[in-house]
Design a protein around this motif. Structure first.
Motif, PDB file in Angstrom:
ATOM      1  N   GLU A  77       0.823  -1.207   0.000  1.00 23.56           N
ATOM      2  CA  GLU A  77       0.000   0.000   0.000  1.00 23.56           C
ATOM      3  C   GLU A  77       0.858   1.258   0.000  1.00 23.56           C
ATOM      4  O   GLU A  77       2.008   1.250   0.434  1.00 23.56           O
ATOM      5  CB  GLU A  77      -0.919  -0.001   1.223  1.00 23.56           C
ATOM      6  N   LEU A  78       0.228   2.366  -0.471  1.00 23.08           N
ATOM      7  CA  LEU A  78       0.955   3.618  -0.565  1.00 23.08           C
ATOM      8  C   LEU A  78      -0.009   4.792  -0.402  1.00 23.08           C
ATOM      9  O   LEU A  78      -1.131   4.773  -0.928  1.00 23.08           O
ATOM     10  CB  LEU A  78       1.649   3.722  -1.932  1.00 23.08           C
ATOM     11  N   LYS A  79       0.407   5.824   0.350  1.00 18.09           N
ATOM     12  CA  LYS A  79      -0.294   7.104   0.402  1.00 18.09           C
ATOM     13  C   LYS A  79       0.748   8.181   0.659  1.00 18.09           C
ATOM     14  O   LYS A  79       1.957   7.893   0.718  1.00 18.09           O
ATOM     15  CB  LYS A  79      -1.393   7.102   1.460  1.00 18.09           C
ATOM     16  N   PHE A  80       0.300   9.437   0.805  1.00 15.79           N
ATOM     17  CA  PHE A  80       1.254  10.552   0.871  1.00 15.79           C
ATOM     18  C   PHE A  80       0.942  11.422   2.085  1.00 15.79           C
ATOM     19  O   PHE A  80      -0.199  11.849   2.287  1.00 15.79           O
ATOM     20  CB  PHE A  80       1.166  11.404  -0.390  1.00 15.79           C
ATOM     21  N   THR A  81       1.967  11.697   2.900  1.00 23.35           N
ATOM     22  CA  THR A  81       1.824  12.607   4.029  1.00 23.35           C
ATOM     23  C   THR A  81       2.435  13.959   3.670  1.00 23.35           C
ATOM     24  O   THR A  81       3.442  14.038   2.968  1.00 23.35           O
ATOM     25  CB  THR A  81       2.501  12.055   5.303  1.00 23.35           C
ATOM     26  N   CYS A  82       1.792  15.017   4.185  1.00 23.35           N
ATOM     27  CA  CYS A  82       2.273  16.376   3.920  1.00 23.35           C
ATOM     28  C   CYS A  82       3.173  16.902   5.041  1.00 23.35           C
ATOM     29  O   CYS A  82       3.884  17.895   4.844  1.00 23.35           O
ATOM     30  CB  CYS A  82       1.095  17.329   3.760  1.00 23.35           C
ATOM     31  N   ASP A  83       3.093  16.255   6.222  1.00 25.78           N
ATOM     32  CA  ASP A  83       3.776  16.846   7.379  1.00 25.78           C
ATOM     33  C   ASP A  83       4.433  15.827   8.313  1.00 25.78           C
ATOM     34  O   ASP A  83       4.995  16.215   9.345  1.00 25.78           O
ATOM     35  CB  ASP A  83       2.792  17.702   8.178  1.00 25.78           C
ATOM     36  N   LYS A  84       4.334  14.535   8.018  1.00 25.61           N
ATOM     37  CA  LYS A  84       4.957  13.478   8.832  1.00 25.61           C
ATOM     38  C   LYS A  84       4.580  13.584  10.311  1.00 25.61           C
ATOM     39  O   LYS A  84       5.411  13.318  11.199  1.00 25.61           O
ATOM     40  CB  LYS A  84       6.483  13.480   8.678  1.00 25.61           C
ATOM     41  N   GLN A  85       3.347  13.949  10.586  1.00 21.63           N
ATOM     42  CA  GLN A  85       2.916  14.125  11.976  1.00 21.63           C
ATOM     43  C   GLN A  85       2.873  12.764  12.661  1.00 21.63           C
ATOM     44  O   GLN A  85       2.215  11.834  12.196  1.00 21.63           O
ATOM     45  CB  GLN A  85       1.536  14.798  12.012  1.00 21.63           C
ATOM     46  N   SER A  86       3.559  12.647  13.802  1.00 17.00           N
ATOM     47  CA  SER A  86       3.792  11.347  14.433  1.00 17.00           C
ATOM     48  C   SER A  86       2.524  10.684  14.957  1.00 17.00           C
ATOM     49  O   SER A  86       2.478   9.456  15.102  1.00 17.00           O
ATOM     50  CB  SER A  86       4.807  11.489  15.573  1.00 17.00           C
ATOM     51  N   ASP A  87       1.494  11.482  15.291  1.00 22.14           N
ATOM     52  CA  ASP A  87       0.254  10.869  15.766  1.00 22.14           C
ATOM     53  C   ASP A  87      -0.678  10.471  14.620  1.00 22.14           C
ATOM     54  O   ASP A  87      -1.809  10.060  14.857  1.00 22.14           O
ATOM     55  CB  ASP A  87      -0.469  11.821  16.740  1.00 22.14           C
ATOM     56  N   TRP A  88      -0.205  10.617  13.383  1.00 19.23           N
ATOM     57  CA  TRP A  88      -0.936  10.228  12.167  1.00 19.23           C
ATOM     58  C   TRP A  88      -2.185  11.081  11.939  1.00 19.23           C
ATOM     59  O   TRP A  88      -3.028  10.757  11.099  1.00 19.23           O
ATOM     60  CB  TRP A  88      -1.336   8.745  12.197  1.00 19.23           C
ATOM     61  N   ASN A  89      -2.332  12.180  12.656  1.00 17.68           N
ATOM     62  CA  ASN A  89      -3.495  13.055  12.495  1.00 17.68           C
ATOM     63  C   ASN A  89      -3.161  14.334  11.734  1.00 17.68           C
ATOM     64  O   ASN A  89      -3.802  15.366  11.924  1.00 17.68           O
ATOM     65  CB  ASN A  89      -4.078  13.416  13.869  1.00 17.68           C
ATOM     66  N   GLY A  90      -2.150  14.248  10.878  1.00 22.31           N
ATOM     67  CA  GLY A  90      -1.762  15.407  10.094  1.00 22.31           C
ATOM     68  C   GLY A  90      -2.540  15.487   8.790  1.00 22.31           C
ATOM     69  O   GLY A  90      -3.683  15.023   8.680  1.00 22.31           O
ATOM     70  N   ALA A  91      -1.909  16.088   7.785  1.00 27.05           N
ATOM     71  CA  ALA A  91      -2.535  16.274   6.473  1.00 27.05           C
ATOM     72  C   ALA A  91      -2.068  15.177   5.515  1.00 27.05           C
ATOM     73  O   ALA A  91      -0.877  14.835   5.488  1.00 27.05           O
ATOM     74  CB  ALA A  91      -2.174  17.645   5.909  1.00 27.05           C
ATOM     75  N   TRP A  92      -3.018  14.664   4.742  1.00 31.10           N
ATOM     76  CA  TRP A  92      -2.736  13.526   3.872  1.00 31.10           C
ATOM     77  C   TRP A  92      -3.337  13.741   2.477  1.00 31.10           C
ATOM     78  O   TRP A  92      -4.357  14.412   2.319  1.00 31.10           O
ATOM     79  CB  TRP A  92      -3.336  12.236   4.446  1.00 31.10           C
ATOM     80  N   PHE A  93      -2.702  13.109   1.507  1.00 31.44           N
ATOM     81  CA  PHE A  93      -3.316  12.886   0.207  1.00 31.44           C
ATOM     82  C   PHE A  93      -3.512  11.378   0.064  1.00 31.44           C
ATOM     83  O   PHE A  93      -2.547  10.609   0.162  1.00 31.44           O
ATOM     84  CB  PHE A  93      -2.442  13.413  -0.931  1.00 31.44           C
ATOM     85  N   THR A  94      -4.766  10.988  -0.128  1.00 33.66           N
ATOM     86  CA  THR A  94      -5.089   9.564  -0.229  1.00 33.66           C
ATOM     87  C   THR A  94      -5.799   9.276  -1.548  1.00 33.66           C
ATOM     88  O   THR A  94      -6.154  10.184  -2.305  1.00 33.66           O
ATOM     89  CB  THR A  94      -5.987   9.127   0.944  1.00 33.66           C
ATOM     90  N   ALA A  95      -6.018   7.995  -1.815  1.00 36.44           N
ATOM     91  CA  ALA A  95      -6.677   7.562  -3.051  1.00 36.44           C
ATOM     92  C   ALA A  95      -8.183   7.781  -2.959  1.00 36.44           C
ATOM     93  O   ALA A  95      -8.735   8.045  -1.880  1.00 36.44           O
ATOM     94  CB  ALA A  95      -6.360   6.095  -3.322  1.00 36.44           C
ATOM     95  N   THR A  96      -8.848   7.664  -4.081  1.00 34.92           N
ATOM     96  CA  THR A  96     -10.302   7.866  -4.126  1.00 34.92           C
ATOM     97  C   THR A  96     -11.075   6.583  -3.866  1.00 34.92           C
ATOM     98  O   THR A  96     -12.303   6.608  -3.792  1.00 34.92           O
ATOM     99  CB  THR A  96     -10.714   8.424  -5.500  1.00 34.92           C
ATOM    100  N   GLN A  97     -10.359   5.464  -3.734  1.00 37.55           N
ATOM    101  CA  GLN A  97     -10.999   4.188  -3.392  1.00 37.55           C
ATOM    102  C   GLN A  97      -9.960   3.276  -2.776  1.00 37.55           C
ATOM    103  O   GLN A  97      -8.762   3.505  -2.912  1.00 37.55           O
ATOM    104  CB  GLN A  97     -11.593   3.517  -4.642  1.00 37.55           C
ATOM    105  N   GLY A  98     -10.422   2.246  -2.073  1.00 38.66           N
ATOM    106  CA  GLY A  98      -9.501   1.300  -1.487  1.00 38.66           C
ATOM    107  C   GLY A  98      -8.781   0.482  -2.547  1.00 38.66           C
ATOM    108  O   GLY A  98      -9.365   0.132  -3.579  1.00 38.66           O
ATOM    109  N   ASP A  99      -7.501   0.186  -2.302  1.00 42.08           N
ATOM    110  CA  ASP A  99      -6.681  -0.593  -3.241  1.00 42.08           C
ATOM    111  C   ASP A  99      -6.730   0.005  -4.642  1.00 42.08           C
ATOM    112  O   ASP A  99      -6.899  -0.697  -5.643  1.00 42.08           O
ATOM    113  CB  ASP A  99      -7.136  -2.060  -3.270  1.00 42.08           C
ATOM    114  N   MET A 100      -6.575   1.300  -4.722  1.00 41.09           N
ATOM    115  CA  MET A 100      -6.583   1.999  -6.007  1.00 41.09           C
ATOM    116  C   MET A 100      -5.415   1.516  -6.858  1.00 41.09           C
ATOM    117  O   MET A 100      -4.266   1.542  -6.424  1.00 41.09           O
ATOM    118  CB  MET A 100      -6.458   3.508  -5.770  1.00 41.09           C
ATOM    119  N   PRO A 101      -5.662   1.051  -8.081  1.00 46.25           N
ATOM    120  CA  PRO A 101      -4.559   0.572  -8.920  1.00 46.25           C
ATOM    121  C   PRO A 101      -3.669   1.719  -9.382  1.00 46.25           C
ATOM    122  O   PRO A 101      -4.161   2.790  -9.746  1.00 46.25           O
ATOM    123  CB  PRO A 101      -5.278  -0.093 -10.096  1.00 46.25           C
TER     124      PRO A 101
END
Length: 478
Positions: free
Chosen positions: A409-433
């Motif tokens: 799996e892969l996604k993108f973090t904008c700020d590497k916030q350690s509690d995982w509650n930061g800003a993210w760019f994610t896919a539009t569906q699960g297991d996006m090809p």
């Protein structure tokens, strides 16, 4: 005793039959039967209402290979009577073929391509040539079968929506294409936004006729064949919204239904920042009621939201008061005056318009300094503190990265916030090809939203192109 004799005869017949057939089921012993051709009918009127129904079947016997046990190949020939088979059709069909079938539309199209006028009778000659795979046997020609056929006016294979009620207005060059309905000959359908106004159907891009207009009522079609026909009455939409149109050109029946869902499938940002050209907004990948326009609007100034591209007469989405700034959130819709517009200072913005709530959010955008890869597909896995940094692109909004990805799996973090509650760019569906194509992303702040990820199914070298302003990504295997 009788049963025994019958079984013995069957056994002998089976042995004889299989001894004369090769492993590829080719029968080599053809006997001495003559090569004869016969049509399913000698007088046919082609049926426009049933284009996929069989209209003509030509059958022929195998002919003889003169005891050579050689294979026989067949050539089917058809032509207008009197042409001596010099201008028509000659098809090499190969072996073990003993019939040729034509459907109504198929045969009608063929005859019209030969220059046969519509709604006229023509006499055809048909014959078959049998060629034995042996130099000792001359090719044989069958009898000539004569068939009288009446053609019909062809029904179009394409259909387009045109009119001020439709997405592309009265432009015949840019009319909206309808989709053929599978397993429904001459059936077409379309779903989408219709505005108040009129519409009809054309058969060919760039040509206003032939057209299909409203018939005696809203459930019937009328074929207007050319511009000399004075009848040009159109269908009319009195209430804008989502509609589904289903019709059949064979029966000239049509059904128009208003459907639920988002009122708009397309909207356009237009104003001073775009030089007053209509720029398409992006439909939110998770909510069809929400539209986005993210761009560098450095010119600033007035803008409004168009419901029909290029039309100044159609309805616009506007603020309640003219000159409203970025703090104005309420949206209203009307055509004409007063021509209210928002007015914003120059800058980079992410604009989100919610047509369900009729609210707008005009947010100045400050880009993140870096974007990072996170997930077991990346080199450092789920260690967010050690997430893999991308490389800055030619603008503050674009990033690029090339390297090896694992399966996972892969996604993108904008700020590497350690509690995982930061800003993210994610896919539009699960297991996006990761298909190498431009894909929309979902931006979530403070860990909110759905945690969709891309799925890397094949390890290897990849290149990622990332745009945090447009919220798009390309993940391509090298």
């Amino acid at each position: 005793m009788k049963s025994y004799k019958i079984l013995s005869l069957l056994t002998l017949f089976s042995l004889f039959f299989f001894s004369c057939i090769d492993e590829d089921n080719t029968e080599y012993n053809k006997g001495n039967q003559p090569l004869e051709v016969k049509a399913s009918s000698e007088n046919i009127e082609l049926d426009a209402a049933n284009p996929e129904t069989n209209a003509l079947t030509i059958l022929w016997t195998s002919g003889s290979n003169q005891g050579t046990n050689s294979a026989i190949s067949y050539t089917f020939q058809m032509d207008v009577q009197g042409n001596n088979f010099e201008k028509g059709l000659s098809l090499d069909l190969g072996q073990n073929i003993y019939q040729k079938v034509y459907k109504n539309e198929e045969l009608n199209d063929l005859l019209i391509s030969w220059g046969i006028a519509t709604e006229t009778e023509v006499i055809l000659d048909v014959r078959v040539k049998a060629t034995v795979a042996s130099d000792a046997v001359e090719p044989a020609m069958s009898n000539i079968q004569t068939i009288k056929i009446k053609t019909h006016k062809p029904i179009t294979k394409t259909l387009y929506l045109i009119g001020d009620a439709t997405p592309n207005g009265w432009s015949a060059d840019n009319a909206t294409e309808m989709s053929a309905i599978k397993n429904t000959p001459k059936g077409f359908t379309w779903s989408g936004r219709l505005n108040p106004g009129k519409f009809k159907f054309i058969t060919t891009l760039g040509e206003f006729t032939p057209s299909y207009n409203i018939g005696s009522d809203n459930t019937k079609l009328y074929l207007r064949e050319n511009g000399d026909d004075p009848y040009d009455k159109q269908f009319e939409i009195t209430e804008g919204g989502n509609y589904k149109i289903t019709l059949n050109l064979a029966s000239l029946a049509i059904y128009i239904e208003k459907t639920e869902g988002a009122e708009f499938t397309e909207l356009w940002f237009v104003g001073n920042p775009t030089g007053w050209s209509f720029k398409p907004m992006t439909v939110d990948p998770l909510d069809p009621f929400i539209f986005h326009y993210n761009d560098n609007l450095s010119a600033g100034g007035e803008f409004k939201i168009g419901t029909v591209s290029g039309s100044w007469d159609a309805a616009f989405l506007r603020p309640e008061t003219n000159g409203a700034g970025i703090e104005a959130t309420k949206v209203v819709k009307w055509a004409g005056d007063p021509d209210n517009k928002w007015n914003i200072p120059g800058g980079v913005y992410k604009i989100a318009l919610d047509t369900r709530e009729m609210k707008i959010n005009i947010a100045p955008f400050t880009p993140y300094a870096m974007i990072y890869l996170v997930g077991d597909a990346s080199a450092n896995g789920w260690d967010i503190g050690n997430a893999t940094a991308m490389n800055a692109g030619d603008t503050p909004y674009k990033f690029k990265w090339s390297g090896s990805l694992n399966t996972g799996e892969l996604k993108f973090t904008c700020d590497k916030q350690s509690d995982w509650n930061g800003a993210w760019f994610t896919a539009t569906q699960g297991d996006m090809p990761a298909n190498g194509q431009l894909q929309q992303m979902v931006f979530t702040a403070k860990g909110a939203g759905l945690d969709y990820k891309w799925k890397i199914t094949e390890a290897g070298s990849y290149t990622i192109e990332f745009d945090q302003l447009k919220e798009t990504v390309v993940i391509k295997k090298n």
